[in-house]
Scaffold this active site. Structure first.
Site, short mmCIF file in Angstrom:
data_model
loop_
_atom_site.label_atom_id
_atom_site.label_comp_id
_atom_site.label_asym_id
_atom_site.label_seq_id
_atom_site.Cartn_x
_atom_site.Cartn_y
_atom_site.Cartn_z
N TYR A 36 -22.17 -20.75 -42.50
CA TYR A 36 -23.48 -21.10 -43.06
C TYR A 36 -24.07 -19.96 -43.88
CZ TYR A 36 -24.24 -25.39 -40.31
OH TYR A 36 -24.19 -26.65 -39.78
N LYS A 92 -10.31 -21.78 -33.39
CA LYS A 92 -9.27 -22.40 -34.23
C LYS A 92 -8.28 -21.31 -34.63
CE LYS A 92 -7.42 -25.79 -36.44
NZ LYS A 92 -6.62 -26.80 -35.69
N ASP A 116 -10.33 -28.76 -32.37
CA ASP A 116 -9.97 -30.16 -32.61
C ASP A 116 -9.65 -30.86 -31.29
OD1 ASP A 116 -7.81 -28.41 -32.53
OD2 ASP A 116 -6.65 -29.41 -34.10
N ASP A 162 -22.27 -27.13 -34.57
CA ASP A 162 -23.03 -28.20 -35.23
C ASP A 162 -22.31 -29.53 -35.04
OD1 ASP A 162 -24.93 -29.43 -36.99
OD2 ASP A 162 -23.35 -29.44 -38.52
N ASP A 207 -23.15 -32.89 -32.01
CA ASP A 207 -23.49 -34.28 -32.35
C ASP A 207 -22.73 -35.27 -31.46
OD1 ASP A 207 -25.27 -33.51 -34.39
OD2 ASP A 207 -24.64 -35.19 -35.66
C1 IPM Z 1 -28.60 -29.08 -36.94
C2 IPM Z 1 -28.62 -29.61 -38.33
C3 IPM Z 1 -28.68 -28.45 -39.32
C4 IPM Z 1 -27.46 -27.60 -39.11
C5 IPM Z 1 -28.80 -28.89 -40.80
C6 IPM Z 1 -30.07 -29.71 -41.02
C7 IPM Z 1 -28.74 -27.72 -41.75
O1 IPM Z 1 -27.52 -30.44 -38.56
O2 IPM Z 1 -29.53 -28.33 -36.56
O3 IPM Z 1 -27.67 -29.40 -36.20
O4 IPM Z 1 -26.37 -27.90 -39.64
O5 IPM Z 1 -27.57 -26.60 -38.41
MG MG Z 2 -26.37 -30.83 -36.82
#
Ligand code: IPM
Ligand code: MG
Length: 353
Positions: free
Chosen positions: A135, A184, A215, A239, A243
């Site tokens: 990032y 990885k 993975d 990240d 999710d």
């Molecule tokens: C999160 C989000 C952010 C990230 C985005 C909005 C930049 O997806 O906080 O998980 O990737 O960190």
């Molecule tokens: Mg995110």
């Protein structure tokens, strides 16, 4: 008022941002005011501009004035942004330690697409590095004789890996003692997460280190989520993996996070984004932002208040109340954001009487 209650005053900066951000922040703050009053402390809130609205008014996604406002506060409650503001804030305050708890609710097990028996009692803490890696590495768009190209660099100093490793080890030490390390190294050998974490782990002899290729880890998370305790991951891997937590609990709208720096100062937010499709309709799920508020209360040491919010949430969900993202069916009752807030206030108040 007793002397101890007078001393417990907290200053929070709310950065509502865009999309559903303002709605979920307002809802979570109402619940916070209520739990504060019932637990004998007070919360003062200042509002700051972030993201698109900040750009429109002040010409910057993350204005200096907003950063200054946050400076002296006890915590930042963040809504959502679509373009800029968030990464700048994380970097500015060096919020390198991102904690993303994923705990399933018995009453929502059937909401997830994974099998309910695989989800019961899942309790995972993602510890994600937040201020380095791909990032923030060297990046650009350019062009040469072969054509246009772009790059982002995944770079980590060893000390950056070691400091997030220490946070994860500490957490694992206070939990079940299993630390899974996402890496990885078969393709990216110059980022030796396994070796660095294992070296730091010498100070935590009780913690078992489980290095896992990222993975494979993604697959294990959906096939055997009950296995995991603490999962340590770099910025990008964390990240993506976290999710999957949304799929495990039944909705990404339920998850929140704390982003902390070395002095324990933090920013608290939901994991979801701006959700422009439902913004302004008053139907967004505020429980992600509330999960952030619960982490903030724990960070402040307001354990009782945090516990009462968790209990209220369990009760409300067990009673069948659902925002639209949880797709209520059968006996379940559809509620909007304001109705859910009201249910919390009633539940918290009745428990204190
Ligand atoms: C999160 C989000 C952010 C990230 C985005 C909005 C930049 O997806 O906080 O998980 O990737 O960190
Ligand atoms: Mg995110």
């Amino acid at each position: 008022m007793s002397e101890s209650s007078l001393s417990r005053q907290y200053c929070v900066v709310a950065l509502p941002g865009e999309g559903i951000g303002p709605e979920v922040v307002e809802a979570a703050l109402k619940i916070l005011y209520s739990v504060a009053r019932l637990n004998g402390f007070s919360v003062k809130v200042d509002y700051g501009a972030i993201g698109n609205p900040a750009y429109t008014i002040l010409g910057s996604f993350c204005p200096e004035a907003t950063r200054q406002l946050c400076e002296g506060s006890d915590g930042i409650i963040f809504g959502a942004v679509s373009k800029g503001g968030l990464l700048e804030l994380r970097k500015h305050f060096d919020f390198f330690a991102n904690l993303r708890p994923v705990r399933t609710f018995d009453s929502l097990l059937h909401k997830a697409s994974l099998k309910a028996e695989k989800l019961k009692a899942v309790d995972i803490l993602f510890v994600r590095e937040l201020t380095s890696g791909i990032y923030f590495g060297a990046s650009r768009r350019d062009e040469d004789e072969k054509g246009a190209y772009g790059y982002h660099t995944m770079q980590y100093y060893d000390w950056e890996i070691r400091r997030i490793a220490k946070v994860a080890l500490q957490k694992a030490n206070n939990r079940r003692g299993l630390l899974t390390v996402a890496h990885k190294e078969n393709a990216l050998p110059y980022l030796p997460w396994t070796r660095l974490v294992t070296e730091e782990a010498k100070a935590f002899p009780e913690v078992v280190i489980e290095p896992m290729l990222v993975d494979n880890l993604a697959m294990q998370l959906v096939t055997n989520p009950q296995h995991f305790d603490v999962i340590l991951a770099s910025n990008l891997f964390g990240d993506i993996l976290s999710d999957i937590g949304g799929a495990i609990v039944g909705s990404i709208g339920l998850l929140g996070s704390a982003s902390l720096n070395t002095s324990g100062f933090g920013m608290y937010e939901a994991i979801h984004g701006t959700a422009p499709d439902i913004a302004g309709k008053g139907i967004a799920n505020p429980l992600g932002t509330l999960a952030g508020v619960i982490l903030m209360l724990e960070q402040w040491g307001e354990k009782e208040a945090a516990r009462s919010l968790i209990q209220a949430q369990e009760k409300i969900l067990a009673n069948g109340y659902r925002t639209a993202d949880l797709a209520p069916q059968g006996e379940e009752i559809l509620v909007n954001t304001a109705e859910l807030v009201e249910l919390f206030i009633q539940e918290l108040t009745s428990n204190k009487i």
